[in-house]
Design an enzyme around this catalytic site. Structure first.
Site, PDB file in Angstrom:
ATOM      1  N   SER A 182       0.825  -1.210   0.000  1.00 21.21           N
ATOM      2  CA  SER A 182       0.000   0.000   0.000  1.00 21.21           C
ATOM      3  C   SER A 182       0.855   1.254   0.000  1.00 21.21           C
ATOM      4  CB  SER A 182      -0.927   0.001   1.214  1.00 21.21           C
ATOM      5  OG  SER A 182      -1.746  -1.132   1.213  1.00 21.21           O
TER       6      SER A 182
HETATM    7  N1  SAH Z   1      -0.550  -4.800   4.057  1.00 23.57           N
HETATM    8  C1  SAH Z   1       0.085  -5.231   2.836  1.00 23.57           C
HETATM    9  C2  SAH Z   1      -0.811  -4.983   1.643  1.00 23.57           C
HETATM   10  C3  SAH Z   1      -0.843  -6.188   0.770  1.00 23.57           C
HETATM   11  S1  SAH Z   1      -2.089  -6.167  -0.476  1.00 23.57           S
HETATM   12  C4  SAH Z   1       1.440  -4.573   2.687  1.00 23.57           C
HETATM   13  O1  SAH Z   1       1.785  -3.702   3.470  1.00 23.57           O
HETATM   14  O2  SAH Z   1       2.186  -4.974   1.796  1.00 23.57           O
HETATM   15  C5  SAH Z   1      -3.365  -7.151   0.275  1.00 23.57           C
HETATM   16  C6  SAH Z   1      -3.047  -8.601   0.523  1.00 23.57           C
HETATM   17  O3  SAH Z   1      -4.257  -9.225   0.983  1.00 23.57           O
HETATM   18  C7  SAH Z   1      -2.602  -9.388  -0.697  1.00 23.57           C
HETATM   19  O4  SAH Z   1      -1.344  -9.932  -0.449  1.00 23.57           O
HETATM   20  C8  SAH Z   1      -3.678 -10.485  -0.833  1.00 23.57           C
HETATM   21  O5  SAH Z   1      -3.162 -11.717  -1.256  1.00 23.57           O
HETATM   22  C9  SAH Z   1      -4.232 -10.578   0.565  1.00 23.57           C
HETATM   23  N2  SAH Z   1      -5.574 -11.136   0.693  1.00 23.57           N
HETATM   24  C10 SAH Z   1      -6.644 -10.954  -0.114  1.00 23.57           C
HETATM   25  N3  SAH Z   1      -7.701 -11.669   0.334  1.00 23.57           N
HETATM   26  C11 SAH Z   1      -7.284 -12.311   1.469  1.00 23.57           C
HETATM   27  C12 SAH Z   1      -7.910 -13.223   2.383  1.00 23.57           C
HETATM   28  N4  SAH Z   1      -9.166 -13.617   2.245  1.00 23.57           N
HETATM   29  N5  SAH Z   1      -7.169 -13.686   3.426  1.00 23.57           N
HETATM   30  C13 SAH Z   1      -5.880 -13.317   3.582  1.00 23.57           C
HETATM   31  N6  SAH Z   1      -5.240 -12.471   2.748  1.00 23.57           N
HETATM   32  C14 SAH Z   1      -5.934 -11.983   1.689  1.00 23.57           C
END
Ligand code: SAH
Length: 222
Positions: free
Chosen positions: A72
């Site tokens: 993000s």
């Molecule tokens: N907080 C992270 C943002 C990653 S983007 C950072 O700082 O890098 C969001 C993430 O949520 C992705 O990696 C995606 O695979 C995950 N995601 C989406 N649906 C999900 C679910 N149901 N359970 C766990 N993770 C999930």
């Protein structure tokens, strides 16, 4: 004194963009929680992205982290961290570990972070990133975050970093008074919503419009 030159210059090369990020992207846009600002200044964001993207780590945008997912934008990480109003003693559940950057930020703001990622390759990468940065108060698992993490519930706060619609289970795994913060809405057009659990029912407040990768069901093993 010559041997001090290289480490000092390396430090400056990495520190300057981070200071500028805090000043221009966070302080000027209204982030004012001192603990959040100090943390954003301290966590080396460039170590959570591919070496090839490190030069852009402090830019005002999200960046790809592989598997079609993103880290993000710095402002959004700070904004969400601030909206959780953490004081330091909380146990926080995070859904969507990604590369582990938001996890690292949270780990300095509360007592313990439990973070769930559904993509195995990212879960492995986050584990590596967080080990390097020595975050001992973090627990990670590869699972579908829609089910929450029953074993360690209830949590003082829950943060979701993928966009969609809330699972009823999240509110059930939250302590009364706790916040559930997530980007709500259909693909590509989300709004940050903060739901506070009460002894009976909940109240909610809406904040920034934003765009997150989608919240998906199930686990993805590579
Ligand atoms: N907080 C992270 C943002 C990653 S983007 C950072 O700082 O890098 C969001 C993430 O949520 C992705 O990696 C995606 O695979 C995950 N995601 C989406 N649906 C999900 C679910 N149901 N359970 C766990 N993770 C999930």
């Amino acid at each position: 004194m010559k041997h001090h030159l290289i480490p000092e210059q390396t430090r400056l090369v990495l520190d300057r963009p981070r200071k500028r990020m805090v000043q221009d992207q966070l302080i000027l846009r209204g982030i004012d929680d001192e603990r959040v600002l100090a943390t954003m200044l301290a966590v080396p964001r460039h170590l959570f992205v591919d070496a090839a993207l490190a030069a852009r780590a402090y830019h005002d945008c999200a960046l790809p982290i592989g598997c079609g997912q993103t880290i993000s934008q710095p402002y959004m990480v700070a904004r969400m961290s601030q909206l959780l109003e953490l004081k330091g003693s909380e146990r926080v559940l995070e859904i969507g570990t990604g590369c582990g950057y938001q996890t690292a930020v949270l780990s300095r703001l509360c007592r313990r972070v439990y973070s769930i990622e559904r993509i195995q390759a990212l879960h492995d990468r986050a584990r590596q990133n967080l080990r390097t940065a020595r975050h001992a108060n973090v627990m990670l698992k590869c699972a579908d975050g829609l089910a929450g993490w029953e074993e360690y519930a209830p949590f003082d706060a829950i943060i979701v970093t993928a966009g969609g619609f809330a699972s009823d289970i999240w509110l059930q795994q939250l302590k009364p008074g706790g916040f559930l913060l997530f980007p709500e809405g259909d693909d590509g057009q989300h709004r940050l919503v903060r739901r506070q659990r009460h002894t009976r029912g909940y109240s909610e407040q809406y904040f920034d419009a934003c765009t997150f990768v989608p919240l998906l069901r199930g686990v993805h093993h590579h």
